[in-house]
Design a protein around this motif. Structure first.
Motif, PDB file in Angstrom:
ATOM      1  N   TRP A 191      45.150  48.382  31.752  1.00 43.02           N
ATOM      2  CA  TRP A 191      46.349  47.541  31.600  1.00 43.02           C
ATOM      3  C   TRP A 191      47.387  47.990  32.625  1.00 43.02           C
ATOM      4  N   THR A 192      48.140  47.027  33.129  1.00 39.82           N
ATOM      5  CA  THR A 192      49.213  47.361  34.071  1.00 39.82           C
ATOM      6  C   THR A 192      50.281  46.271  34.018  1.00 39.82           C
ATOM      7  N   ASP A 193      51.441  46.585  34.562  1.00 40.19           N
ATOM      8  CA  ASP A 193      52.484  45.556  34.706  1.00 40.19           C
ATOM      9  C   ASP A 193      52.588  45.103  36.170  1.00 40.19           C
ATOM     10  N   VAL A 194      51.667  45.567  37.018  1.00 40.48           N
ATOM     11  CA  VAL A 194      51.745  45.255  38.452  1.00 40.48           C
ATOM     12  C   VAL A 194      50.605  44.295  38.802  1.00 40.48           C
ATOM     13  N   GLN A 195      50.970  43.042  39.008  1.00 38.32           N
ATOM     14  CA  GLN A 195      49.943  42.010  39.201  1.00 38.32           C
ATOM     15  C   GLN A 195      49.049  42.299  40.402  1.00 38.32           C
ATOM     16  N   ASP A 196      49.650  42.753  41.504  1.00 42.48           N
ATOM     17  CA  ASP A 196      48.878  43.024  42.717  1.00 42.48           C
ATOM     18  C   ASP A 196      47.849  44.150  42.482  1.00 42.48           C
ATOM     19  N   TYR A 197      48.265  45.184  41.736  1.00 43.30           N
ATOM     20  CA  TYR A 197      47.357  46.301  41.429  1.00 43.30           C
ATOM     21  C   TYR A 197      46.225  45.788  40.530  1.00 43.30           C
ATOM     22  N   PHE A 198      46.594  44.941  39.575  1.00 38.41           N
ATOM     23  CA  PHE A 198      45.610  44.381  38.650  1.00 38.41           C
ATOM     24  C   PHE A 198      44.536  43.609  39.422  1.00 38.41           C
ATOM     25  N   GLU A 199      44.988  42.715  40.289  1.00 39.10           N
ATOM     26  CA  GLU A 199      44.024  41.868  41.005  1.00 39.10           C
ATOM     27  C   GLU A 199      43.177  42.682  41.976  1.00 39.10           C
TER      28      GLU A 199
END
Ligand SMILES: C[S@@+](CC[C@H](N)C(=O)[O-])C[C@H]1O[C@@H](n2cnc3c(N)ncnc32)[C@H](O)[C@@H]1O
Length: 213
Positions: free
Chosen positions: A153-161
């Protein structure tokens, strides 16, 4: 991590059953030397102030939980949290979670690996410092048993993708499975402190779960 100073650990609290450094872990790997019961083992990398470990260990007493955290003061704080509640199925380890996974944990042994809100390292030239890099993800896949689960889980969309792309390219995980957001039932009813902070700020949380088939 959070800006507020951590509360002091009560000096009379015995942390000996709940705190280790990475160097103190048994080699060769033997989780039975760390916990009172032989049970499926779940590992959290970057356990911060230990809310996940506390909640998971109390709601799932049939599993063992090992959280590893680089920052000494957070690892000890987590150990105190666990010791205070007598959670013998959870342990806080101070050290580098990447080394734990790469150098110590054998193949096909873990029931779950958890990574929540890893440091984002925003600048492109710092992306190589991210915990969720290719060798680590290969280690997550290697160390999980069949049917084992990886939670991220993360709040950073770029890291997630970027992580979903690395997982697709370098592992054979099935996923990402959808993970639903649950309304909290009380003030600490969040997966981690960072999830709490993000949701109280009304920011999105990106959640994924993978299974090793
Ligand atoms: C942004 S905080 C999130 C903490 C917690 N997971 C949460 O969601 O509240 C990331 C944590 O990962 C820890 N960390 C970073 N790299 C690490 C590594 N290689 N091994 C263990 N911990 C690490 C940091 O010290 C920090 O406490």
């Amino acid at each position: 991590m959070g800006r507020r100073a951590l509360p002091k650990i009560e000096p009379q609290l015995d942390l000996s059953a709940h705190f280790r450094t990475l160097e103190e872990l048994p080699q060769p790997w033997n989780p039975n030397a760390l916990f009172t019961k032989d049970a499926p083992l779940e590992v959290e990398i970057g356990s911060g102030k230990g809310l996940f470990l506390q909640n998971a260990a109390s709601s799932c007493p049939q599993h063992n939980f090992l959280g590893i955290e680089m920052a000494h003061k957070y690892a000890r704080f987590t150990a105190a949290r666990l010791a205070k509640r007598g959670l013998r199925n959870a342990l806080a380890v101070q050290g580098d979670g990447l080394r734990l996974m790469r150098e110590m944990i054998p193949d096909n042994t873990l029931t779950a690996v958890h990574v929540y809100f890893p440091d984002p390292w925003w600048k492109k030239r710092h992306h190589k410092r991210r915990v969720l890099n290719e060798p680590f993800l290969v280690d997550v896949y290697r160390t999980l048993r069949t049917q084992g689960r990886f939670h991220f889980w993360t709040d950073v969309q770029d890291y997630f993708e970027a992580t979903l792309q690395l997982i697709a390219a370098h592992t054979r995980f099935v996923g990402p499975l959808d993970v639903e957001e649950k309304p909290p039932e009380h003030d600490l009813d969040f997966r981690t402190h960072f999830e709490r902070r993000t949701r109280l700020n009304e920011q999105p949380v990106y959640r994924a779960e993978f299974i090793k088939k």
